[in-house]
Design a protein around this motif. Structure first.
Motif, short mmCIF file in Angstrom:
data_model
loop_
_atom_site.label_atom_id
_atom_site.label_comp_id
_atom_site.label_asym_id
_atom_site.label_seq_id
_atom_site.Cartn_x
_atom_site.Cartn_y
_atom_site.Cartn_z
N LEU A 122 25.95 38.44 35.72
CA LEU A 122 25.89 37.79 34.42
C LEU A 122 26.72 38.59 33.42
CD1 LEU A 122 22.07 36.96 34.23
CD2 LEU A 122 23.91 35.56 35.16
N THR A 123 27.42 37.88 32.55
CA THR A 123 28.28 38.52 31.55
C THR A 123 27.84 38.09 30.16
OG1 THR A 123 30.17 38.60 33.06
CG2 THR A 123 30.64 38.78 30.72
N CYS A 124 27.73 39.07 29.27
CA CYS A 124 27.43 38.80 27.86
C CYS A 124 28.75 38.80 27.11
CB CYS A 124 26.49 39.87 27.32
SG CYS A 124 25.74 39.46 25.72
N ASP A 125 29.22 37.61 26.76
CA ASP A 125 30.57 37.44 26.21
C ASP A 125 30.52 37.35 24.69
OD1 ASP A 125 33.31 37.13 26.27
OD2 ASP A 125 33.18 34.94 26.40
N THR A 126 31.34 38.15 24.04
CA THR A 126 31.50 38.12 22.59
C THR A 126 32.88 38.68 22.25
OG1 THR A 126 30.50 38.73 20.47
CG2 THR A 126 30.49 40.39 22.19
N SER A 127 33.25 38.65 20.96
CA SER A 127 34.56 39.20 20.54
C SER A 127 34.40 39.86 19.19
CB SER A 127 35.62 38.10 20.48
OG SER A 127 35.24 37.08 19.57
N LEU A 128 35.06 40.98 19.04
CA LEU A 128 35.02 41.75 17.79
C LEU A 128 35.98 41.19 16.75
CD1 LEU A 128 34.84 45.48 18.95
CD2 LEU A 128 33.29 44.38 17.33
N SER A 129 35.67 41.47 15.49
CA SER A 129 36.58 41.13 14.40
C SER A 129 37.82 42.02 14.50
CB SER A 129 35.89 41.35 13.06
OG SER A 129 36.83 41.33 12.01
N PRO A 130 39.00 41.44 14.27
CA PRO A 130 40.22 42.27 14.29
C PRO A 130 40.22 43.32 13.19
CG PRO A 130 40.70 40.06 13.48
CD PRO A 130 39.32 40.02 14.00
N LEU A 131 39.34 43.16 12.19
CA LEU A 131 39.25 44.18 11.15
C LEU A 131 38.53 45.42 11.63
CD1 LEU A 131 38.36 41.88 8.12
CD2 LEU A 131 40.61 42.74 8.80
N THR A 135 35.15 49.12 16.85
CA THR A 135 33.69 49.14 16.79
C THR A 135 33.11 49.15 18.21
OG1 THR A 135 33.71 47.96 14.68
CG2 THR A 135 31.64 47.97 15.94
N GLN A 136 32.19 50.06 18.44
CA GLN A 136 31.55 50.15 19.75
C GLN A 136 30.33 49.23 19.80
OE1 GLN A 136 32.72 51.96 22.36
NE2 GLN A 136 34.49 52.41 21.03
N LEU A 137 30.32 48.38 20.81
CA LEU A 137 29.21 47.45 20.99
C LEU A 137 28.38 47.86 22.20
CD1 LEU A 137 30.92 44.00 20.33
CD2 LEU A 137 29.67 45.44 18.71
N GLN A 138 27.13 47.53 22.13
CA GLN A 138 26.21 47.79 23.24
C GLN A 138 25.52 46.48 23.64
OE1 GLN A 138 23.58 50.85 21.74
NE2 GLN A 138 25.01 52.50 22.30
N PHE A 139 25.20 46.39 24.94
CA PHE A 139 24.67 45.14 25.49
C PHE A 139 23.36 45.41 26.24
CE2 PHE A 139 29.23 45.06 25.21
CZ PHE A 139 29.53 43.80 24.69
N ALA A 140 22.45 44.47 26.13
CA ALA A 140 21.18 44.53 26.87
C ALA A 140 20.90 43.14 27.42
CB ALA A 140 20.03 45.01 25.99
N PHE A 141 20.18 43.10 28.56
CA PHE A 141 19.88 41.82 29.21
C PHE A 141 18.37 41.66 29.38
CE2 PHE A 141 24.24 42.66 30.21
CZ PHE A 141 24.84 41.41 30.28
N TYR A 142 17.95 40.40 29.33
CA TYR A 142 16.52 40.07 29.39
C TYR A 142 16.29 38.93 30.38
CZ TYR A 142 16.49 42.67 24.98
OH TYR A 142 16.66 43.63 24.01
N ARG A 143 15.13 38.98 31.06
CA ARG A 143 14.69 37.87 31.89
C ARG A 143 13.29 37.47 31.43
NH1 ARG A 143 14.57 40.04 36.76
NH2 ARG A 143 12.32 40.48 36.73
N ASP A 144 13.17 36.23 30.99
CA ASP A 144 11.89 35.72 30.46
C ASP A 144 11.36 36.61 29.35
OD1 ASP A 144 11.94 33.63 32.32
OD2 ASP A 144 10.91 34.83 33.84
N GLY A 145 12.26 37.12 28.52
CA GLY A 145 11.90 37.93 27.38
C GLY A 145 11.65 39.40 27.68
N ARG A 146 11.71 39.78 28.96
CA ARG A 146 11.51 41.18 29.33
C ARG A 146 12.84 41.83 29.68
NH1 ARG A 146 6.10 40.99 33.24
NH2 ARG A 146 4.69 40.07 31.69
N GLY A 152 23.62 49.37 26.65
CA GLY A 152 24.68 50.24 27.15
C GLY A 152 26.02 49.57 26.95
N SER A 153 27.08 50.29 27.32
CA SER A 153 28.43 49.75 27.11
C SER A 153 28.80 48.62 28.08
CB SER A 153 29.45 50.88 27.23
OG SER A 153 29.34 51.53 28.48
N PRO A 154 28.26 48.56 29.31
CA PRO A 154 28.64 47.44 30.19
C PRO A 154 28.12 46.11 29.65
CG PRO A 154 27.70 49.25 31.47
CD PRO A 154 27.41 49.54 30.04
#
Length: 400
Positions: A122-131, A135-146, A152-154
């Protein structure tokens, strides 16, 4: 006024209604927009047009995501500019503009699993503002709210061998490294199907006796999505392996012994070992073979004994047979051969073995019955033979 402070501008009145533009940055956003409006009039009347612009102070602002909200309740427009073509009283209210640091994330199934054992990514897809490209983004994943993967960075979440319990509604969160800006994706439902059903152990016979053959069968069925999958089977007794993994789904014992009793189970796995399932335990008791049942023989012997006893009692009371040696001074004689065997034995017991003047009547009758049964048993073993008994010096000798 600092960039992080909300800007409230009183534009004008429209038929006595206040019209205000409320500018606020997105929650914790590092980008602080500024609202400008055209024409820059202090008063706006019914029928006039007005354009509001959410400006971040840079020509690259057009690559940001903008959201306009009226009275804090619902989004009325998305885009950098919002135009009211013909002013009316219903347009009065509080307007807010937000410029997003990154677009709302979307969770995507790159490798979507169908059955157990498939790989899932599964991939969490987003894009940063060119401004703010750094900026460092972090990602987390959930299944049924847990949470199934911490921040983390991946931006990917993977399962090498998906199982049934991996089914559920997945989502992801994106935040800046300082945690000030955070947004969530929509939910993505994922349903993983069985590669094969839970095995069931079946026994060839409901009752297994000692020295009988016994066959155990491990039954399961493959998913129609993976009909070509190769399965392997193993068998256990009391938790100990009795047949290693192989292609045969049966385990056989040619001559079952009492030591083969126990709780049996089987295990099924895919050829790559990613999916394994076990059956429930099935208790099997090997019963020892019962010895020859002598009950019918005993019952028949008792019945014959009762009949013989009744017959002898009848003979004794009615004196059907007289002893040929009752005259004083004569020696006992063996009954003549023309008399039937059973009558001969009775006469022999009455006249030779147990004379009336030596043994009391009751004891003589019991002893007589036992001797007749013994004679009958001998005649059953040696059919057609003649038993001749003689008494000499107190010893009994049998001749065949």
């Amino acid at each position: 006024m600092t960039p992080s402070t909300a800007l409230i501008v009183l534009l004008s009145t429209v038929l006595g209604h206040a019209v205000r533009i409320l500018l606020s940055p997105s929650s914790g956003s590092a980008v602080s927009p500024v609202v400008t409006f055209t024409p820059n009039w202090k008063k706006i009347f019914i029928g006039e047009s007005m354009t509001m612009t959410c400006d971040v102070g840079s020509t690259g602002g057009g690559d940001l995501t903008y959201t306009w909200i009226k009275d804090g309740k619902w989004v009325i427009h998305t885009g950098r500019t919002f135009t009211i073509t013909s002013a009316a009283p219903e347009f009065s209210g509080d307007y807010s503009c937000r410029a997003e640091l990154f677009v709302k994330p979307t969770i995507i199934g790159i490798q979507y699993p169908e059955v157990e054992g498939d790989h899932m990514t599964l991939t969490c897809d987003t894009s940063l503002s060119p401004l703010r490209p750094r900026t460092q983004l972090q990602f987390a994943f959930y299944r049924d709210g847990r949470k199934v993967q911490e921040f983390g960075s991946p931006n990917q979440y993977g399962v090498q061998s998906a199982q049934l319990e991996d089914s559920g509604s997945y989502s992801c969160d994106v935040r800046t490294s300082d945690g000030k800006v955070r947004n969530s994706s929509h939910f993505l439902p994922i349903v993983i199907k069985e590669l094969f059903s839970t095995p069931v152990l079946n026994v060839s016979a409901t009752e297994v006796l000692e020295d009988d053959s016994m066959t155990l069968t491990c039954d399961t069925s493959l998913s129609p999505l993976r009909t070509g999958t190769q399965l392997q089977f193993a068998f256990y007794r009391d938790g100990r392996n009795v047949q290693e993994f192989g292609s045969s789904h049966q385990y056989g014992v040619q001559s079952a012994q009492l030591g083969d009793s126990g709780s049996y189970s089987c295990e099924v796995r895919s050829s790559n070992g990613k999916v394994r399932k076990s059956s429930h335990f099935t208790p099997i008791v090997i019963k020892g073979k019962s010895r020859t049942d002598n009950t019918p023989i005993i019952m028949a012997a008792l019945l014959v004994s009762l009949l013989v006893a009744a017959f002898l009692l009848f003979m004794y009371r009615h004196k059907l047979h007289r002893c040929p040696h009752q005259r004083r001074g004569r020696q006992p004689q063996i009954p003549p051969t023309h008399i039937p065997l059973i009558h001969r034995a009775a006469m022999f017991q009455f006249c030779v073995i147990a004379p009336q003047n030596r043994i009391p009547k009751l004891l003589r009758l019991i002893y007589m019955i036992w001797r007749i049964l013994e004679a009958q048993a001998t005649s059953l073993v040696v059919l057609g033979s003649v038993v001749v008994t003689s008494r000499s010096s107190g010893m009994e000798t049998f001749y065949v």
